[in-house]
Design a protein around this motif. Structure first.
Motif, PDB file in Angstrom:
ATOM      1  N   GLY A 275       1.496  12.779   3.120  1.00  0.00           N
ATOM      2  CA  GLY A 275       0.784  11.517   3.183  1.00  0.00           C
ATOM      3  C   GLY A 275       0.955  10.790   1.866  1.00  0.00           C
ATOM      4  O   GLY A 275       1.381  11.375   0.866  1.00  0.00           O
ATOM      5  N   VAL A 276       0.620   9.513   1.851  1.00  0.00           N
ATOM      6  CA  VAL A 276       0.764   8.715   0.644  1.00  0.00           C
ATOM      7  C   VAL A 276      -0.497   7.894   0.442  1.00  0.00           C
ATOM      8  O   VAL A 276      -1.067   7.371   1.402  1.00  0.00           O
ATOM      9  N   VAL A 277      -0.970   7.801  -0.794  1.00  0.00           N
ATOM     10  CA  VAL A 277      -2.124   6.963  -1.133  1.00  0.00           C
ATOM     11  C   VAL A 277      -1.744   6.088  -2.327  1.00  0.00           C
ATOM     12  O   VAL A 277      -1.173   6.569  -3.311  1.00  0.00           O
ATOM     13  N   THR A 278      -2.057   4.805  -2.207  1.00  0.00           N
ATOM     14  CA  THR A 278      -1.776   3.855  -3.292  1.00  0.00           C
ATOM     15  C   THR A 278      -2.953   2.904  -3.427  1.00  0.00           C
ATOM     16  O   THR A 278      -3.830   2.838  -2.556  1.00  0.00           O
ATOM     17  N   GLY A 279      -2.949   2.146  -4.501  1.00  0.00           N
ATOM     18  CA  GLY A 279      -3.994   1.161  -4.710  1.00  0.00           C
ATOM     19  C   GLY A 279      -3.943   0.023  -3.715  1.00  0.00           C
ATOM     20  O   GLY A 279      -4.891  -0.762  -3.613  1.00  0.00           O
ATOM     21  N   GLU A 280      -2.856  -0.101  -2.967  1.00  0.00           N
ATOM     22  CA  GLU A 280      -2.731  -1.153  -1.965  1.00  0.00           C
ATOM     23  C   GLU A 280      -3.373  -0.771  -0.637  1.00  0.00           C
ATOM     24  O   GLU A 280      -3.527  -1.624   0.245  1.00  0.00           O
ATOM     25  N   ASP A 281      -3.738   0.506  -0.484  1.00  0.00           N
ATOM     26  CA  ASP A 281      -4.308   0.977   0.778  1.00  0.00           C
ATOM     27  C   ASP A 281      -5.796   0.685   0.849  1.00  0.00           C
ATOM     28  O   ASP A 281      -6.489   0.614  -0.172  1.00  0.00           O
ATOM     29  N   GLU A 282      -6.291   0.547   2.080  1.00  0.00           N
ATOM     30  CA  GLU A 282      -7.733   0.440   2.287  1.00  0.00           C
ATOM     31  C   GLU A 282      -8.395   1.764   1.918  1.00  0.00           C
ATOM     32  O   GLU A 282      -7.784   2.830   2.022  1.00  0.00           O
ATOM     33  N   ALA A 283      -9.671   1.694   1.496  1.00  0.00           N
ATOM     34  CA  ALA A 283     -10.392   2.893   1.083  1.00  0.00           C
ATOM     35  C   ALA A 283     -10.440   3.924   2.201  1.00  0.00           C
ATOM     36  O   ALA A 283     -10.281   5.134   1.972  1.00  0.00           O
ATOM     37  N   ALA A 284     -10.647   3.473   3.448  1.00  0.00           N
ATOM     38  CA  ALA A 284     -10.725   4.398   4.585  1.00  0.00           C
ATOM     39  C   ALA A 284      -9.390   5.096   4.809  1.00  0.00           C
ATOM     40  O   ALA A 284      -9.345   6.281   5.166  1.00  0.00           O
ATOM     41  N   GLN A 285      -8.298   4.364   4.584  1.00  0.00           N
ATOM     42  CA  GLN A 285      -6.971   4.952   4.743  1.00  0.00           C
ATOM     43  C   GLN A 285      -6.722   6.030   3.703  1.00  0.00           C
ATOM     44  O   GLN A 285      -6.207   7.118   4.015  1.00  0.00           O
ATOM     45  N   ARG A 286      -7.105   5.748   2.450  1.00  0.00           N
ATOM     46  CA  ARG A 286      -6.951   6.749   1.386  1.00  0.00           C
ATOM     47  C   ARG A 286      -7.803   7.979   1.673  1.00  0.00           C
ATOM     48  O   ARG A 286      -7.343   9.117   1.529  1.00  0.00           O
ATOM     49  N   ALA A 287      -9.053   7.737   2.088  1.00  0.00           N
ATOM     50  CA  ALA A 287      -9.958   8.852   2.365  1.00  0.00           C
ATOM     51  C   ALA A 287      -9.419   9.715   3.499  1.00  0.00           C
ATOM     52  O   ALA A 287      -9.527  10.947   3.456  1.00  0.00           O
ATOM     53  N   GLY A 288      -8.833   9.096   4.520  1.00  0.00           N
ATOM     54  CA  GLY A 288      -8.278   9.860   5.634  1.00  0.00           C
ATOM     55  C   GLY A 288      -7.133  10.758   5.205  1.00  0.00           C
ATOM     56  O   GLY A 288      -7.033  11.906   5.646  1.00  0.00           O
ATOM     57  N   ALA A 289      -6.271  10.239   4.336  1.00  0.00           N
ATOM     58  CA  ALA A 289      -5.148  11.046   3.850  1.00  0.00           C
ATOM     59  C   ALA A 289      -5.635  12.226   3.022  1.00  0.00           C
ATOM     60  O   ALA A 289      -5.108  13.348   3.138  1.00  0.00           O
ATOM     61  N   LEU A 290      -6.658  12.016   2.205  1.00  0.00           N
ATOM     62  CA  LEU A 290      -7.174  13.095   1.360  1.00  0.00           C
ATOM     63  C   LEU A 290      -7.906  14.142   2.191  1.00  0.00           C
ATOM     64  O   LEU A 290      -7.851  15.335   1.885  1.00  0.00           O
TER      65      LEU A 290
END
Length: 358
Positions: A275-290
């Motif tokens: 998975g990938v997380v960046t500052g351009e992602d929505e918070a929910a998207q980042r949380a889902g990947a983590l």
């Protein structure tokens, strides 16, 4: 939640400093449990003053605020807590003999309208306090001191250095305690790092890359990406990772958002769940990947300067560094993401982690 010996020592050192002065700094490496230290310092100050106190916990990212609040509530039962962020602008109020703690996003709280509303705080605790000399943080501290000139201020950081050269001494007049990374490894509270290097031909040399702040800052990551974001290099790194890391859960640090997406795609193309997380992602998207990483649904999480601070994931056994830095402090922060020991109660299926592959 019991304090480890070095944590108890650090809290005592902070309390001793606050009995003599108005501000101090606690330096503790990644994995030392700064969220718990924040909670323990607040309770120690309440006990020192023998009355309810009003506490502000400041940080610059939402993930940090949520993590700090959760640990605080587990350690300090009976305290009132509240969040002051973009969604919920509320200050906690002391209740009974315990006290109140407001977990604030400094970029939100520093706005003039918000600063005009702040109550009188007895204690301000700043997480990732190497940001404290920044104008937004300075404004917030000044407003809190204006409301209460007797305010006590404590900073917590793993890296008491800044890329722009601004000294933390402009905010903090003393260092209460400096917990060493080696001490935590030797005591078994962190695992040792074990480093490998992937040999690959770069498209140029780092000496040609510009640096910010008149040459005193970090490398220009756009220029770095031109050297490193190359398919042969990515594939060479994945070859070495596949050979050396095996089934270890892994975090990868890249130079730019595009670089991170390219690397994540390369892992997927090779058959590895990532998975990938960046500052351009929505918070929910980042949380889902983590969450997917924590559950073992993916093995590799790739990021671009999103998980450098405040990311607490014990299951990581490998750190891949695909971006250089001119600052040792930043590299130590990156490596520290993988040094936490694994709590078998949280991850009952994971083997004992004896080291972290870098």
């Amino acid at each position: 939640m019991n304090l480890r010996p070095y944590q108890a020592r650090a809290v005592e050192s902070v309390s001793a400093q606050l009995a003599q002065r108005d501000d101090t700094l606690l330096v503790a490496p990644t994995g030392s449990g700064k969220s718990l230290l924040i909670a323990a310092v607040a309770e120690a100050e309440r006990q020192r003053l023998a009355r309810p106190i009003n506490v502000l916990v400041g940080q610059h990212r939402g993930e940090l605020a949520r993590q700090n609040r959760e640990r605080f509530e587990r350690f300090n039962r009976g305290w009132a807590t509240a969040a002051f962020d973009a969604d919920t602008k509320r200050f906690a109020r002391p209740q009974g003999f315990n006290g109140a703690a407001t977990f604030a996003m400094v970029p939100t709280l520093c706005q003039p309208k918000a600063l005009a509303q702040i109550p009188a705080f007895d204690l301000v605790l700043l997480d990732e306090a190497h940001h404290a000399p920044a104008p937004t943080w300075v404004r917030t501290i000044a407003a809190a001191r204006e409301k209460n000139p007797a305010l006590k201020l404590v900073g917590f950081t793993a890296t008491p250095e800044r890329g722009d050269g601004k000294a933390l001494g402009s905010v903090f007049g003393s260092v209460a305690e400096q917990i060493g990374l080696g001490e935590l490894i030797e005591s078994g509270f962190l695992v040792p790092p074990r480093a490998l290097a992937a040999e690959a031909e770069l498209a140029g040399h780092l000496r040609s890359v510009s640096r910010s702040c008149g040459g005193r800052g970090d490398f220009d990551m756009t220029e770095v990406a031109k050297l490193i974001d190359q398919e042969p290099i990515t594939n060479r790194v994945i070859d070495l990772w596949q050979e050396a890391a095996g089934s270890r859960r892994t975090i990868v640090f890249c130079s730019t958002v595009a670089h991170a997406r390219h690397v994540a795609a390369a892992f997927k193309a090779r058959g590895f769940a990532s998975g990938v997380v960046t500052g351009e992602d929505e918070a929910a998207q980042r949380a889902g990947a983590l969450r997917a990483l924590a559950r073992g649904e993916i093995q590799v999480i790739v990021n671009c300067m999103t998980l450098t601070e405040g990311f607490d994931e014990q299951s990581l056994g490998c750190v891949v560094i695909l971006r250089p830095s001119a600052f040792r402090s930043l590299v130590i922060q990156i490596i520290g993401r993988g040094l936490r020991i694994v709590d078998p109660a949280i991850y009952p299926g994971l083997p004992v982690k004896r080291d972290c592959l870098i």
